[in-house]
Design an enzyme around this catalytic site. Structure first.
Site, PDB file in Angstrom:
ATOM      1  N   LYS A 170     -33.469 -21.516 -20.261  1.00  7.38           N
ATOM      2  CA  LYS A 170     -33.903 -21.593 -21.416  1.00  7.38           C
ATOM      3  C   LYS A 170     -34.669 -22.772 -22.075  1.00  7.38           C
ATOM      4  CE  LYS A 170     -33.597 -18.597 -25.157  1.00  7.38           C
ATOM      5  NZ  LYS A 170     -34.166 -17.206 -25.105  1.00  7.38           N
ATOM      6  N   ASP A 190     -32.641 -14.703 -20.615  1.00  2.92           N
ATOM      7  CA  ASP A 190     -32.677 -13.579 -21.393  1.00  2.92           C
ATOM      8  C   ASP A 190     -33.479 -12.510 -20.527  1.00  2.92           C
ATOM      9  OD1 ASP A 190     -34.563 -15.146 -22.117  1.00  2.92           O
ATOM     10  OD2 ASP A 190     -34.739 -14.650 -24.267  1.00  2.92           O
ATOM     11  N   ASP A 195     -22.349 -18.509 -15.302  1.00  9.78           N
ATOM     12  CA  ASP A 195     -20.953 -17.785 -15.712  1.00  9.78           C
ATOM     13  C   ASP A 195     -21.159 -16.321 -15.886  1.00  9.78           C
ATOM     14  OD1 ASP A 195     -18.199 -17.001 -16.001  1.00  9.78           O
ATOM     15  OD2 ASP A 195     -18.099 -18.370 -17.818  1.00  9.78           O
ATOM     16  N   ASP A 242     -20.915 -12.501 -13.789  1.00  7.05           N
ATOM     17  CA  ASP A 242     -20.331 -11.228 -14.081  1.00  7.05           C
ATOM     18  C   ASP A 242     -21.453 -10.153 -13.992  1.00  7.05           C
ATOM     19  OD1 ASP A 242     -18.126 -12.941 -14.095  1.00  7.05           O
ATOM     20  OD2 ASP A 242     -17.258 -11.642 -16.253  1.00  7.05           O
TER      21      ASP A 242
END
Ligand code: ATP
Length: 347
Positions: free
Chosen positions: A184, A217, A241, A245
């Site tokens: 980012k 994003d 992390d 997931d």
């Protein structure tokens, strides 16, 4: 390599001493399942069982007993179930502490479809490589004034270069085509900017591997639209992390994805999932992620044939569709799934 003890007798099986951390919640159930499968696969292992988390606090007065770090340092390898850290209350995460203390700087999570597990996409085969020691996980937070908290994101050139080398070395070894650095840097110009600067420098040393950058994003959106476009994803700690997931969701959920935390001297293998307290103690947990973590561990030890046997047995159970656990819409208990895998190994 630490933890591998030959018996000095060529006719005897190799014997491994491995630290085993059952952990909390569903940890003990998926751990028992895994040790049964390892036994059926004929790997000669002596498990050194060490408590961590709530169980350790109850029995030894500490969430992370010194004996755990000593055992992993001595054996070089550990298989670890999920360990919950209480939210708030000034506790440093047990998992984060373990990774920092043992300098397990690379977190490795392969995300692949399993046969016949119904998901939106087939042929997902990507690897999430996450920096494991710094970023917002440095634990440097303080109250500036009541109502205002500062949390420090630490990014260093050393750690960024080290994880980039790990990712590109892995890609070269496994003939992966592309590494995508996820960031980012449009907002965090200095910290994520430094991360990218280091990765670019390393990328230049691996001309045969395609290199690209993707904003976190947009990466998440691309992952849910078209995950097959990705190969190796390289991320800082927090993005890694979250994205891993998300990746687990692409292939059927947290119960399926294994992981490894790797350093120069030690390696700790553990599923991506946490302790899932809502299903703990009910014989409902899917032990696949923990069993596949053991597969990664045995590959790490050079036991490729045994690792492949376990993987094939797990895949055979999924292909047969006869023993799916409830997270995948089946009726099998943890024990029944485990028994099905064991049957494929012993027959
Ligand atoms: P943590 O914050 O400790 O990392 P998490 O956010 O990864 O935890 P989990 O506790 O792993 O969350 O699980 C979230 C939900 O996913 C659980 O409530 C459970 O429904 C499901 N789940 C996780 N692991 C498994 C598993 N092995 N088998 C079946 N369901 C699982």
């Amino acid at each position: 390599m630490g933890g591998v003890e030959g018996r000095g007798d060529e006719t005897a099986a190799v014997k491994y001493k491995i630290t085993l951390v059952p952990g909390d919640g569903i940890g003990p159930e998926v751990t028992t399942a895994t040790t049964k499968v390892v036994e059926a696969a004929g790997v000669d292992v002596e498990w050194e069982v060490i408590d961590a988390g709530a169980v350790a606090l109850e029995r030894h007065g500490a969430y992370l007993p010194d004996s755990l770090l000593e055992s992993i340092r001595r054996n070089g390898v550990a298989l670890k179930g999920p360990v919950t850290t209480p939210i708030g209350g000034g506790f440093t995460s047990i998992n984060v502490t373990l990774r920092q203390q043992l300098c397990l700087y690379a977190n490795f999570r392969p995300i692949r479809n399993l046969p016949e597990v119904k998901t939106r996409f087939g042929d997902v085969d990507l690897v999430v490589i996450r920096e494991n020691t710094e970023d917002l996980y440095s634990g440097l937070e303080h109250v500036v004034v009541p109502g205002v908290v500062e949390s420090l994101k630490i990014i260093t050139a050393d750690a960024s270069t080290r994880i980039a080398r790990f990712a590109f070395d892995f890609a070269r070894r496994k003939r992966r085509k592309r590494v995508t650095a996820v960031h980012k840097a449009n907002i965090m110009k200095l910290s994520d900017g430094l991360f990218l600067e280091c990765v670019r420098e390393v990328a230049g040393l691996y001309p045969e591997i395609e290199y690209e950058e993707s904003i976190v994003d947009n990466t998440c959106m691309q992952l849910v639209l078209d995950p097959q476009q990705f190969d190796v994803l390289l991320l800082e700690n927090l993005y890694g992390d979250i994205v891993s997931d998300l990746g687990a969701g692409l292939v059927g959920g947290l119960g399926l994805v294994p992981g490894a935390n790797l350093g120069e001297d030690c390696a700790v293998f553990e599923p991506v999932h946490g302790s899932a307290p809502s299903i703990a103690g009910k014989n409902l947990a899917n032990p696949t992620a923990m069993i596949l973590s053991a597969v990664l561990l045995f590959r790490h030890l050079g036991e490729f044939e045994k690792a492949q046997r376990v993987l094939s047995a797990v895949e055979a159970v999924y292909r047969g569709g006869e023993a799916l656990t409830s997270d995948l819409g089946g009726k099998a208990t943890t024990t029944e799934f485990t028994e099905a895998v064991v049957q494929h190994l012993v027959n």
